[in-house]
Design an enzyme around this catalytic site. Structure first.
Site, PDB file in Angstrom:
ATOM      1  N   LYS A   1       1.908  25.184  -4.539  1.00  0.00           N
ATOM      2  CA  LYS A   1       3.352  25.324  -4.351  1.00  0.00           C
ATOM      3  C   LYS A   1       3.720  25.944  -3.009  1.00  0.00           C
ATOM      4  O   LYS A   1       4.674  25.520  -2.360  1.00  0.00           O
ATOM      5  CB  LYS A   1       3.940  26.137  -5.508  1.00  0.00           C
ATOM      6  CG  LYS A   1       3.852  25.366  -6.828  1.00  0.00           C
ATOM      7  CD  LYS A   1       3.977  26.228  -8.058  1.00  0.00           C
ATOM      8  CE  LYS A   1       5.357  26.793  -8.227  1.00  0.00           C
ATOM      9  NZ  LYS A   1       5.534  27.342  -9.598  1.00  0.00           N
TER      10      LYS A   1
ATOM     11  N   LYS B   1       5.208  34.684  -7.175  1.00  0.00           N
ATOM     12  CA  LYS B   1       4.878  33.461  -7.921  1.00  0.00           C
ATOM     13  C   LYS B   1       3.444  33.016  -7.644  1.00  0.00           C
ATOM     14  O   LYS B   1       2.966  33.096  -6.513  1.00  0.00           O
ATOM     15  CB  LYS B   1       5.836  32.327  -7.505  1.00  0.00           C
ATOM     16  CG  LYS B   1       7.292  32.633  -7.850  1.00  0.00           C
ATOM     17  CD  LYS B   1       8.248  31.625  -7.250  1.00  0.00           C
ATOM     18  CE  LYS B   1       8.300  30.320  -7.993  1.00  0.00           C
ATOM     19  NZ  LYS B   1       9.418  29.459  -7.505  1.00  0.00           N
TER      20      LYS B   1
ATOM     21  N   HIS C   1      18.740  25.167 -12.495  1.00  0.00           N
ATOM     22  CA  HIS C   1      17.552  24.370 -12.163  1.00  0.00           C
ATOM     23  C   HIS C   1      17.965  22.906 -12.266  1.00  0.00           C
ATOM     24  O   HIS C   1      18.300  22.429 -13.345  1.00  0.00           O
ATOM     25  CB  HIS C   1      16.428  24.710 -13.163  1.00  0.00           C
ATOM     26  CG  HIS C   1      15.209  23.854 -13.010  1.00  0.00           C
ATOM     27  ND1 HIS C   1      13.962  24.375 -12.727  1.00  0.00           N
ATOM     28  CD2 HIS C   1      15.041  22.520 -13.100  1.00  0.00           C
ATOM     29  CE1 HIS C   1      13.092  23.382 -12.643  1.00  0.00           C
ATOM     30  NE2 HIS C   1      13.724  22.248 -12.874  1.00  0.00           N
TER      31      HIS C   1
ATOM     32  N   LYS D   1      11.623  25.537 -20.051  1.00  0.00           N
ATOM     33  CA  LYS D   1      12.796  24.740 -20.399  1.00  0.00           C
ATOM     34  C   LYS D   1      12.906  24.532 -21.907  1.00  0.00           C
ATOM     35  O   LYS D   1      11.911  24.307 -22.576  1.00  0.00           O
ATOM     36  CB  LYS D   1      12.686  23.374 -19.706  1.00  0.00           C
ATOM     37  CG  LYS D   1      12.614  23.483 -18.192  1.00  0.00           C
ATOM     38  CD  LYS D   1      12.105  22.190 -17.559  1.00  0.00           C
ATOM     39  CE  LYS D   1      11.924  22.369 -16.060  1.00  0.00           C
ATOM     40  NZ  LYS D   1      11.207  21.229 -15.438  1.00  0.00           N
TER      41      LYS D   1
ATOM     42  N   GLU E   1       9.737  23.027  -6.043  1.00  0.00           N
ATOM     43  CA  GLU E   1       8.404  22.427  -6.196  1.00  0.00           C
ATOM     44  C   GLU E   1       8.489  20.947  -6.543  1.00  0.00           C
ATOM     45  O   GLU E   1       9.562  20.427  -6.871  1.00  0.00           O
ATOM     46  CB  GLU E   1       7.579  23.163  -7.255  1.00  0.00           C
ATOM     47  CG  GLU E   1       8.116  23.010  -8.665  1.00  0.00           C
ATOM     48  CD  GLU E   1       7.075  23.369  -9.738  1.00  0.00           C
ATOM     49  OE1 GLU E   1       5.865  23.370  -9.464  1.00  0.00           O
ATOM     50  OE2 GLU E   1       7.503  23.619 -10.870  1.00  0.00           O
TER      51      GLU E   1
ATOM     52  N   ASN F   1       6.745  18.034  -9.050  1.00  0.00           N
ATOM     53  CA  ASN F   1       5.893  17.797 -10.208  1.00  0.00           C
ATOM     54  C   ASN F   1       5.380  16.370 -10.137  1.00  0.00           C
ATOM     55  O   ASN F   1       6.159  15.419 -10.168  1.00  0.00           O
ATOM     56  CB  ASN F   1       6.656  18.025 -11.512  1.00  0.00           C
ATOM     57  CG  ASN F   1       6.768  19.506 -11.810  1.00  0.00           C
ATOM     58  OD1 ASN F   1       5.821  20.256 -11.604  1.00  0.00           O
ATOM     59  ND2 ASN F   1       7.916  19.935 -12.266  1.00  0.00           N
TER      60      ASN F   1
ATOM     61  N   ARG G   1       3.961  14.122 -11.942  1.00  0.00           N
ATOM     62  CA  ARG G   1       3.640  13.482 -13.237  1.00  0.00           C
ATOM     63  C   ARG G   1       4.948  13.130 -13.930  1.00  0.00           C
ATOM     64  O   ARG G   1       6.013  13.485 -13.446  1.00  0.00           O
ATOM     65  CB  ARG G   1       2.881  14.469 -14.111  1.00  0.00           C
ATOM     66  CG  ARG G   1       3.682  15.755 -14.234  1.00  0.00           C
ATOM     67  CD  ARG G   1       3.197  16.727 -15.239  1.00  0.00           C
ATOM     68  NE  ARG G   1       3.641  18.079 -14.949  1.00  0.00           N
ATOM     69  CZ  ARG G   1       4.811  18.602 -15.286  1.00  0.00           C
ATOM     70  NH1 ARG G   1       5.702  17.875 -15.933  1.00  0.00           N
ATOM     71  NH2 ARG G   1       5.126  19.826 -14.969  1.00  0.00           N
TER      72      ARG G   1
END
Ligand code: ADP
Length: 447
Positions: A116, A158, A208, A237, A288, A290, A292
């Site tokens: 990240k 993070k 988000h 989430k 970031e 993702n 997938r």
């Protein structure tokens, strides 16, 4: 097009992928651990093959066993789903070494997305707004103190290789930094095998909002709009919706362009998600990528009519992006509720066990992605997600009343689930008004 796809996953996403294969006329092979021998994905697939005992590292994370399963069944492609090995670059390399097409991006894009802090540096170079932060990993406490002082507290520490909302620590005062910094590093090492961390300014009450990318192997990149995932508990989430609850058309259009630019910057291929935090003034920041399919992909499918899993398969087989040069429009509103086997009245404690009885809601605008049924035993070894309820309607208000109707029909007996908590959220006035942010649950429910 592929002839046979190995589905390297379990639960609802395995079922979802097998369904897409069937509709495309492709054979599917399910893999299962001994705990999942009777799970529905094994009987829906054309073939199923045991890959080991229940612990994930012995089965669903066991690359050798999965690749062997694909080879003995003559699969020409493999779909990783989400979680497990989906973001493991060496899994992709193992597939390609064995002439099995990995349905996802190439390993270099997976590696970069998984790192990240490095992904943020690449985005900065391409002039994509990022949260002010440490510019790479923070090596020691002295550096952490310096950076945090410059950024101003609160800051967030993070895990560079983190995911799933884990390995994050908010630090509000310099005197807490020493303990939180070492905690974040050791947590990161134990959860992700790597102790690297980075530091960002902590954004107060952000939303988000993430954008779905569709990219073929020839540089054609489209964006299928956004999903708002601000309803989170402990950075995980719980409810997602499309389109975002309250986002101006202008900001939506601008972030969409940045999302496509971000995908292009890393030569991204197949489907992926570019995540942003958006503050109260609609300033937005990349957080970031993702690499997938996301758990929450169905809300995009419901508003765009696109089958994202089929698109992943088609693109991996070499087809061109079907949406090049045209705007993908969203119609109506979709909301997804994650139904977890957790006791929401008891600090969301896991609640595996036998489902003694179960009734799934239906009717107009309702979709349930699941693998559960009456007498199914939820094993204790895996993620607690057992079903996703997705509702679609012409407006957000109508989607909320439809959700209320569907949640009241949804019956799962024998174990505890998050259904009662979802009922509380959707009757909350601020939720109804779209006044949501990532601290909504904490603020409204003191959780
Ligand atoms: P993960 O990969 O673990 O999901 P993300 O970087 O996507 O981690 O962040 C998950 C959530 O953590 C975000 O949706 C947001 O709620 C919170 N978060 C992350 N970074 C920040 C930040 N700088 N300020 C405020 N909240 C943040």
């Amino acid at each position: 097009m592929f002839k046979k796809i190995l589905v390297a996953n379990r639960g609802e996403i395995a079922v979802r992928i097998i369904r897409a294969c069937k509709e495309l006329g492709i054979e599917s092979v399910a893999v299962y651990s001994t705990a999942d021998k009777n799970s529905i994905h094994t009987s829906l697939a054309d073939l199923s093959i045991c890959i080991g005992p229940p612990p994930p590292n012995k089965s669903y994370l066991n690359i050798n066993n999965i690749i062997s399963a694909a080879l003995v069944t003559n699969c020409d492609a493999l779909h990783p789903g989400y979680g497990f090995l989906a973001e493991n670059p060496s899994f992709e390399e193992n597939c390609s070494d064995n002439d099995i097409t990995f349905i996802g991006p190439p390993s270099d894009a997976i590696s970069l997305s998984g790192n990240k802090s490095m992904a943020i540096e690449v985005m900065k170079k391409h002039k994509i707004p990022v949260i002010p932060g440490s510019s790479g990993n923070v090596e020691n406490l002295r550096q952490a103190l310096n950076i945090s002082r410059k950024l101003g507290y609160p800051v967030i520490i993070k895990a560079s290789f983190g995911g799933g909302g884990k390995g994050m620590r908010i630090c509000r005062h310099s005197h807490d930094l020493e303990s939180l910094f070492s905690l974040a590093k050791s947590e990161s090492l134990s959860s992700f095998g790597k102790s690297e961390v980075y530091i960002e300014k902590y954004i107060q009450k952000p939303r988000h909002i993430e954008f779905q990318i569709i990219a073929d192997n020839y540089g054609n990149i489209s964006c299928a709009g956004e999903r708002e995932c601000s309803i989170q508990r402990r950075h995980q989430k719980l409810i997602e919706e499309a389109p975002a609850a309250r986002l101006s058309q202008k900001t939506r259009r601008v972030i969409k362009e940045y999302a496509v630019r971000a995908a292009r910057a890393i030569n991204y291929k197949n489907l992926g998600t570019i995540e942003f935090l958006v503050d109260e003034n609609e300033n937005f920041y990349f957080i970031e990528i993702n690499s997938r399919i996301q758990v929450e992909h169905p809300v995009t499918e419901m508003v765009t009519g696109i089958d994202l899993i089929k698109e992943q398969i088609k693109i991996a087989s070499g087809e061109r992006n079907a949406f090049t040069g045209r705007d993908i429009l969203a119609s109506g509103n979709a909301i997804e509720f994650r139904i977890n086997a957790e006791d929401s009245e008891n600090n969301f404690a896991p609640s595996p066990g036998k489902i003694t009885d179960c009734f799934l809601p239906g009717g107009p605008g309702i979709r349930v992605d699941t693998f559960i049924h009456s007498n199914y035993i939820v094993p204790p070894f895996y993620d607690s997600l057992i079903a996703k309820l997705i509702v679609w309607a012409n407006s957000r208000d109508e989607a909320i009343s439809r959700a209320s109707r569907a949640l009241s029909e949804f019956r799962i007996e024998g174990i505890k689930t998050t259904i009662p908590f979802h009922k509380k959220i959707i009757s909350n006035e601020n939720f109804k008004a779209g006044k949501i942010h990532t601290h909504f649950i904490e603020e409204e429910f003191a959780l």
